[in-house]
Design a protein around this motif. Structure first.
Motif, short mmCIF file in Angstrom:
data_model
loop_
_atom_site.label_atom_id
_atom_site.label_comp_id
_atom_site.label_asym_id
_atom_site.label_seq_id
_atom_site.Cartn_x
_atom_site.Cartn_y
_atom_site.Cartn_z
N GLY A 6 4.20 5.05 16.84
CA GLY A 6 5.36 5.87 17.13
C GLY A 6 6.34 5.91 15.97
N ALA A 7 6.53 4.76 15.31
CA ALA A 7 7.41 4.72 14.15
C ALA A 7 6.85 5.55 13.00
CB ALA A 7 7.60 3.27 13.70
N ASN A 8 5.54 5.51 12.82
CA ASN A 8 4.91 6.33 11.79
C ASN A 8 5.14 7.82 12.05
OD1 ASN A 8 3.89 3.92 10.74
ND2 ASN A 8 1.93 4.14 11.79
N VAL A 9 4.99 8.22 13.31
CA VAL A 9 5.21 9.62 13.68
C VAL A 9 6.66 10.03 13.40
CG1 VAL A 9 5.29 11.24 15.62
CG2 VAL A 9 3.36 9.65 15.39
N PHE A 10 7.59 9.14 13.71
CA PHE A 10 9.00 9.44 13.44
C PHE A 10 9.24 9.67 11.95
CE2 PHE A 10 13.22 8.11 12.11
CZ PHE A 10 14.03 8.88 12.93
N GLY A 11 8.70 8.79 11.10
CA GLY A 11 8.92 8.90 9.67
C GLY A 11 8.38 10.20 9.10
N SER A 12 7.14 10.53 9.44
CA SER A 12 6.57 11.79 8.95
C SER A 12 7.26 12.99 9.60
CB SER A 12 5.06 11.84 9.26
OG SER A 12 4.37 10.88 8.48
N LEU A 31 0.83 -1.19 0.00
CA LEU A 31 0.00 0.00 0.00
C LEU A 31 0.87 1.25 0.00
CD1 LEU A 31 -2.87 1.19 0.21
CD2 LEU A 31 -2.55 1.23 2.68
N SER A 32 1.95 1.24 0.77
CA SER A 32 2.84 2.39 0.83
C SER A 32 3.44 2.70 -0.54
CB SER A 32 3.97 2.12 1.82
OG SER A 32 3.46 1.89 3.10
N ILE A 33 3.84 1.66 -1.27
CA ILE A 33 4.45 1.86 -2.58
C ILE A 33 3.45 2.48 -3.55
CG2 ILE A 33 5.39 0.65 -4.59
CD1 ILE A 33 6.58 -1.37 -2.59
N TYR A 34 2.18 2.05 -3.49
CA TYR A 34 1.21 2.53 -4.45
C TYR A 34 0.63 3.90 -4.13
CZ TYR A 34 1.20 -2.06 -6.65
OH TYR A 34 1.58 -3.20 -7.30
N VAL A 35 0.59 4.28 -2.85
CA VAL A 35 -0.08 5.53 -2.51
C VAL A 35 0.84 6.58 -1.91
CG1 VAL A 35 -2.20 4.25 -2.05
CG2 VAL A 35 -0.72 4.90 -0.13
N PHE A 36 2.15 6.37 -1.90
CA PHE A 36 3.01 7.36 -1.26
C PHE A 36 3.02 8.70 -1.97
CE2 PHE A 36 6.00 6.43 -4.53
CZ PHE A 36 6.90 7.48 -4.57
N SER A 71 7.93 3.70 5.60
CA SER A 71 6.70 3.85 4.83
C SER A 71 6.10 5.23 5.03
CB SER A 71 5.69 2.77 5.23
OG SER A 71 6.16 1.48 4.93
N ALA A 72 6.02 5.67 6.29
CA ALA A 72 5.46 7.00 6.58
C ALA A 72 6.32 8.09 5.96
CB ALA A 72 5.34 7.21 8.08
N ILE A 114 1.47 9.81 8.38
CA ILE A 114 0.79 9.43 9.62
C ILE A 114 -0.67 9.10 9.34
CG2 ILE A 114 0.07 10.24 11.90
CD1 ILE A 114 2.54 11.99 11.98
N ALA A 115 -1.32 9.91 8.49
CA ALA A 115 -2.73 9.69 8.19
C ALA A 115 -2.94 8.34 7.52
CB ALA A 115 -3.25 10.82 7.30
N TYR A 116 -2.14 8.04 6.49
CA TYR A 116 -2.27 6.75 5.81
C TYR A 116 -2.12 5.60 6.79
CZ TYR A 116 -1.28 9.35 1.46
OH TYR A 116 -1.29 10.21 0.42
N GLN A 117 -1.03 5.63 7.54
CA GLN A 117 -0.70 4.50 8.41
C GLN A 117 -1.65 4.38 9.60
OE1 GLN A 117 1.59 2.24 7.63
NE2 GLN A 117 2.03 3.36 5.75
N THR A 118 -2.19 5.52 10.07
CA THR A 118 -3.12 5.46 11.20
C THR A 118 -4.41 4.76 10.82
OG1 THR A 118 -2.19 7.46 12.22
CG2 THR A 118 -4.42 6.84 12.88
N VAL A 119 -4.87 4.98 9.59
CA VAL A 119 -6.07 4.27 9.13
C VAL A 119 -5.83 2.77 9.16
CG1 VAL A 119 -7.59 3.87 7.17
CG2 VAL A 119 -6.87 6.20 7.73
N ILE A 120 -4.66 2.35 8.66
CA ILE A 120 -4.34 0.92 8.67
C ILE A 120 -4.21 0.40 10.09
CG2 ILE A 120 -2.61 -0.80 7.98
CD1 ILE A 120 -1.95 0.96 5.59
#
Length: 346
Positions: free
Chosen positions: A176-182, A12-17, A121-122, A152-158
């Motif tokens: 927490g990892a998602n927050v770090f990436g964004s 999903l990350s690859i297709y919607v980033f 991913s984030a 963060i928004a993409y990954q939080t939904v998942i």
């Protein structure tokens, strides 16, 4: 099973980033103002600046062009991301039992390689989204915050869907990892208006040597080349790649030269231990004699975004390709106390 879900998340990350997360109503608001052409004339020894006759047409054309681009990106977000999430739910989550929202602590699994994967991913989602908003002409701080928060928004939904699945749950470690990436995207843009440090990814098809190891890897990481590339934590490396010229502008270093530090792990044939069980709970794989260990790397790299181009599509393509570490020699130190040199690291 948690590992299997990561395939869906990374895919999903690859297709919607490159799809941003923003409501369509922003299309007519806060358009970036561009400087208009000016003409000079003298009157009573005082210099005045007056608009060029074509200024009004120039401004209107620029405004409507930017407005249309923002509408395109916003619509792409709503349609593209909505379709991707609907497909993910239909293809994956709907096939597993649902329950009330709950939490799940998986921070001790996979030597945290999966957590670094979440951050990556984030990061690429946020960075790709921000670059599209830049192309659209959105004001600087708006594109930083709207684009930067996309990951963060993409990954939080998942993660929320995970929270309602009986076999998984909401993971604060993942969040927490998602927050770090964004946050890595946002903080660098606010501080430097540039991504001096990129998160990157590399992997390869790993041959485990013996039939029992390869069979176990097939069960955990998939049999196809594509599945292995995305799911096999033993073969993955995640990198922080820093552009040297950005930190040393007075130097004669090439603008594209980076130095990257990487993290990976090996010897993992299970989330926590190298023990596998069948559906009845009986042990069918036991290789606790195999050491699970962490790997740390340093390697040269190339920042493809530093390649100058006037073509928007080429620039976006370079941004996408820059998500992957350029194959190069690397030096490894691991938690077994070993030092190793790799002629080419994928």
């Amino acid at each position: 099973m948690k590992n299997a879900l990561m395939l869906k998340k990374y895919a999903l990350s690859i297709y919607v980033f490159i799809i941003s997360f923003s409501p369509l109503c922003i299309a007519a608001q806060n358009i970036e103002k561009l400087e208009s052409p000016l003409s000079f004339h003298q009157k009573d020894s005082v210099t005045y600046l007056t608009p060029h006759p074509s200024t009004e047409n120039f401004q209107n054309s620029t405004y409507h062009s930017t407005q249309n681009r923002i509408k395109i990106i916003a619509a792409t977000n709503i349609i593209g991301y909505g379709a991707a999430m609907a497909g993910l739910y239909s293809d994956w989550y709907s096939n597993y039992p649902q329950t009330h929202f709950h939490f799940f602590n998986d921070n001790h699994e996979w030597k945290q390689v999966d957590k670094v994967g979440h951050a990556y991913s984030a990061y690429v989602e946020s960075n790709g989204s921000m670059e599209l908003w830049r192309w659209a002409g959105m004001k600087r701080k708006q594109r930083i915050w709207i684009g930067g928060l996309s990951g963060i928004a993409y990954q939080t939904v998942i993660e929320t869907l995970d929270g309602f699945s009986s076999q998984w749950g909401w993971s604060w470690g993942d969040f927490g990892a998602n927050v770090f990436g964004s946050g890595l995207v946002i903080s660098q843009e606010l501080a430097w208006n540039d991504q001096r440090i990129h998160m990157k990814f590399s992997t390869h098809k790993k041959n485990y040597g013996s039939p029992d190891f390869n069979q176990r890897a097939d069960q955990l990481y998939g049999k196809t080349f594509g599945e292995r590339l995305i799911k096999d934590y033993n073969a993955q490396t995640y990198w922080l790649s820093a552009n040297l010229k950005s930190f040393m502008p007075a130097s004669n270093l090439p603008s594209w030269l980076n130095i990257a530090v990487g993290y990976g792990a090996d010897g993992m044939f299970g989330a926590v231990s190298n023990v596998g069980k069948d559906e009845r709970g009986d042990i069918n794989f036991d290789r606790r004699d195999v050491t699970r260990y962490r790997q740390y790397y340093i390697s040269p790299d190339i920042d493809l975004t530093k390649i100058k181009t006037r073509h928007t599509l080429v620039r976006l393509a370079l941004v996408a390709l820059n998500c992957f570490k350029f194959p190069a020699p690397s030096l490894e130190y691991n938690s077994k106390g070993q030092l190793a040199f790799h002629f080419i690291h994928f």
